[in-house]
Every structure is written in C-alpha cells, then in structure tokens.
Write a protein that holds these residues in place. Structure first.
Motif, PDB file in Angstrom:
ATOM      1  N   GLU A 116       0.701  -1.308  -0.141  1.00 46.88           N
ATOM      2  CA  GLU A 116       0.106   0.109  -0.028  1.00 46.88           C
ATOM      3  C   GLU A 116       0.913   1.195   0.112  1.00 46.88           C
ATOM      4  OE1 GLU A 116      -3.480  -0.230   2.934  1.00 46.88           O
ATOM      5  OE2 GLU A 116      -2.127  -2.043   3.509  1.00 46.88           O
ATOM      6  N   SER A 117       0.269   2.221  -0.706  1.00 48.59           N
ATOM      7  CA  SER A 117       0.908   3.668  -0.321  1.00 48.59           C
ATOM      8  C   SER A 117       0.566   4.242   1.056  1.00 48.59           C
ATOM      9  CB  SER A 117       0.172   4.691  -1.575  1.00 48.59           C
ATOM     10  OG  SER A 117       0.886   5.677  -1.314  1.00 48.59           O
ATOM     11  N   VAL A 118       1.505   4.894   1.553  1.00 49.44           N
ATOM     12  CA  VAL A 118       1.330   5.722   2.683  1.00 49.44           C
ATOM     13  C   VAL A 118       1.260   7.072   2.564  1.00 49.44           C
ATOM     14  CG1 VAL A 118       2.300   6.330   5.004  1.00 49.44           C
ATOM     15  CG2 VAL A 118       2.549   3.989   4.226  1.00 49.44           C
ATOM     16  N   ASP A 119       0.101   7.901   2.739  1.00 49.21           N
ATOM     17  CA  ASP A 119      -0.272   9.193   2.435  1.00 49.21           C
ATOM     18  C   ASP A 119      -0.540  10.072   3.659  1.00 49.21           C
ATOM     19  OD1 ASP A 119      -0.497   8.401  -0.593  1.00 49.21           O
ATOM     20  OD2 ASP A 119      -1.948   7.375   0.547  1.00 49.21           O
ATOM     21  N   VAL A 120      -0.173  11.357   3.534  1.00 53.82           N
ATOM     22  CA  VAL A 120      -0.747  12.163   4.662  1.00 53.82           C
ATOM     23  C   VAL A 120      -1.476  13.139   3.993  1.00 53.82           C
ATOM     24  CG1 VAL A 120       1.642  11.948   5.916  1.00 53.82           C
ATOM     25  CG2 VAL A 120       1.377  13.722   4.268  1.00 53.82           C
ATOM     26  N   SER A 125      -2.260   7.758   6.608  1.00 54.70           N
ATOM     27  CA  SER A 125      -2.806   6.639   6.365  1.00 54.70           C
ATOM     28  C   SER A 125      -2.454   5.690   5.330  1.00 54.70           C
ATOM     29  CB  SER A 125      -4.626   6.670   6.040  1.00 54.70           C
ATOM     30  OG  SER A 125      -4.585   7.434   4.979  1.00 54.70           O
ATOM     31  N   SER A 126      -2.603   4.303   5.242  1.00 55.17           N
ATOM     32  CA  SER A 126      -2.260   3.673   4.043  1.00 55.17           C
ATOM     33  C   SER A 126      -3.468   3.489   3.227  1.00 55.17           C
ATOM     34  CB  SER A 126      -1.684   2.280   4.509  1.00 55.17           C
ATOM     35  OG  SER A 126      -2.850   1.607   5.131  1.00 55.17           O
ATOM     36  N   THR A 127      -3.441   2.883   1.801  1.00 53.43           N
ATOM     37  CA  THR A 127      -4.370   2.874   0.867  1.00 53.43           C
ATOM     38  C   THR A 127      -5.634   2.080   1.521  1.00 53.43           C
ATOM     39  OG1 THR A 127      -2.788   2.842  -0.775  1.00 53.43           O
ATOM     40  CG2 THR A 127      -4.914   2.306  -1.412  1.00 53.43           C
ATOM     41  N   MET A 128      -5.488   1.171   2.368  1.00 52.72           N
ATOM     42  CA  MET A 128      -6.719   0.248   2.551  1.00 52.72           C
ATOM     43  C   MET A 128      -6.792   0.336   4.163  1.00 52.72           C
ATOM     44  SD  MET A 128      -7.589  -0.837  -0.188  1.00 52.72           S
ATOM     45  CE  MET A 128      -8.843  -2.019   0.278  1.00 52.72           C
ATOM     46  N   GLY A 129      -5.993   1.338   4.866  1.00 52.17           N
ATOM     47  CA  GLY A 129      -5.845   1.451   6.257  1.00 52.17           C
ATOM     48  C   GLY A 129      -6.875   2.638   6.785  1.00 52.17           C
TER      49      GLY A 129
END
Length: 228
Positions: A39-43, A214-218
């Motif tokens: 997954e990607s981790v995004d802010v 968050s992560s893509t599915m988190g």
C-alpha cells in the motif's frame, strides 16, 4: 450507519484515542496488516490558507529524500532533439502535436507531464483535460523547461507535486508500507519543512491546523499538530 469489514473494525479499535506525533502515527499505520499488496502511505494536512486567493495558493514540486516507492509514468511534449533527449532520460511517452491529438481523444496513461516552452501553445489546448487532474505543466514547478533530462530524472527519482485543494488540504504520498518507519518519518519531516518554507506571508493564525496519515486500505491516524 456505515458497515466496516472485520479488518477495518479491528484497525479502528486499535487506533490511539488521542492525536499522536508523526513517528507514533507511522508505527500505527505500519502495524495495520491485512492486505496483500504494498500500500501507499499518504498524509493529508489541513493548512490555514484560503486558496481562493492566489497569494495563498500553496503548490510545489518536492523531491522526497527516500522517494515514494512508485515510479511515475512521465509524458513529455517535445520535438526534435528535445524529444530524443526526453526518451534517453527515461520518459514513458514522448510526442508533439501527435501526442496533443492523442490526449484530446482520451489518452491519459501517464502520471506527470513535462513540456518544452515551444510546445505550450499546443499543450495549452489541453487545459480542460490536464488542469482538473493537476497535470498541466508549470514553469514554477520545473515542468515547463528546456532541460527535459533534469525534469524527467527528478520525477522518476520520486519527486512529488503537492497542491492545496479547495478546502485548504494538501494530500501527499510519502512512501509505501514496505518502507522502514525511519524512512517514512524522514520523508514526512522533509515535506513539513518544505510546506513551512512555502507558507504564504498573508496566511494568518495557525498554519498547520490538522493532519492525518493513512495507508491505501487502512484507517486514518490523527496527528497532534502541536508536534509539527
């Protein structure tokens, strides 16, 4: 009432009850296992700006120290020697008027766009297509340039483009779930430093108002802005 999967319910129950600092938030996100892909981790950071005013628009290209873990597909609008240069630099799609026509017909198989200045009259015709997606080349971001090698290389090495949305929020990828926590934190620290450097002089009050990672599915983990 929204229905959540068993995995999401468990993740939500494991969230800190209070906002935490970014290192703790990163550790929490990485602990949310359950999907098979990286997954990607995004802010997402809410800024105290009003993007309706041009002088408060926050937008920039930022080269994260550890990249994002994803190699962007780059389209370059150029001709002649500059087209050859773009191909050698690793551009995925290169063209001139032919590429303009192709995009007009719906072709959008790319993540970033670079153009030489002499092509902007033609690329400008794609404003309604590229603009809403944040893909329009911009000299202030280094994507309208004669140095296509530098532009393509920077994007391929993990440079991201951030732009405040209508609600004053910056969304940015900072890595992947497979990254070491320290590398994610280093990327976030660098992003925050750049956003602080870009603070508009006319912005009043608290600049960074809230943040979530968050992560893509988190699920999203709230960050204590007092620690930013």
């Amino acid at each position: 009432m929204a229905k959540y999967s068993k995995r999401i319910r468990a993740a939500r129950e494991a969230l800190p009850t209070e906002a935490v600092n970014f290192p703790t938030a990163v550790e929490t996100v990485l602990a949310q296992a359950g999907v098979k892909f990286d997954e990607s981790v995004d802010v997402a950071i809410k800024l105290g700006v009003d993007p309706r005013h041009a002088e408060q628009m926050v937008r920039a290209s930022i080269a994260l120290p550890n990249g994002t873990g994803k190699t962007a597909r780059v389209a370059v609008f150029a001709k002649g020697a500059k087209a050859e240069e773009a191909e050698k630099a690793g551009a995925d799609i290169v063209g001139a008027e032919d590429l303009v026509a192709k995009v007009k017909e719906g072709f959008m198989d790319f993540d970033r766009v670079v153009a030489t200045p002499d092509m902007m009259a033609q690329v400008g015709q794609l404003g309604r297509v590229l603009g809403p997606r944040g893909l329009m080349p911009n000299p202030k971001l280094g994507t309208v340039t004669m140095d296509v090698t530098k532009a393509v290389s920077a994007i391929k090495s993990g440079q991201i483009e951030v732009r405040v949305d209508k609600a004053g929020v910056i969304h940015a990828p900072v890595g992947r779930r497979s990254f070491d926590a320290a590398k994610l934190v280093e990327n976030i620290d660098y992003l925050l430093a750049e956003l602080n450097r870009l603070k508009p002089a006319s912005a009043k009050g608290r600049y960074m108002k809230s943040a979530v990672i968050s992560s893509t599915m988190g699920v999203g983990v709230r960050v204590d802005v007092a620690t930013l």
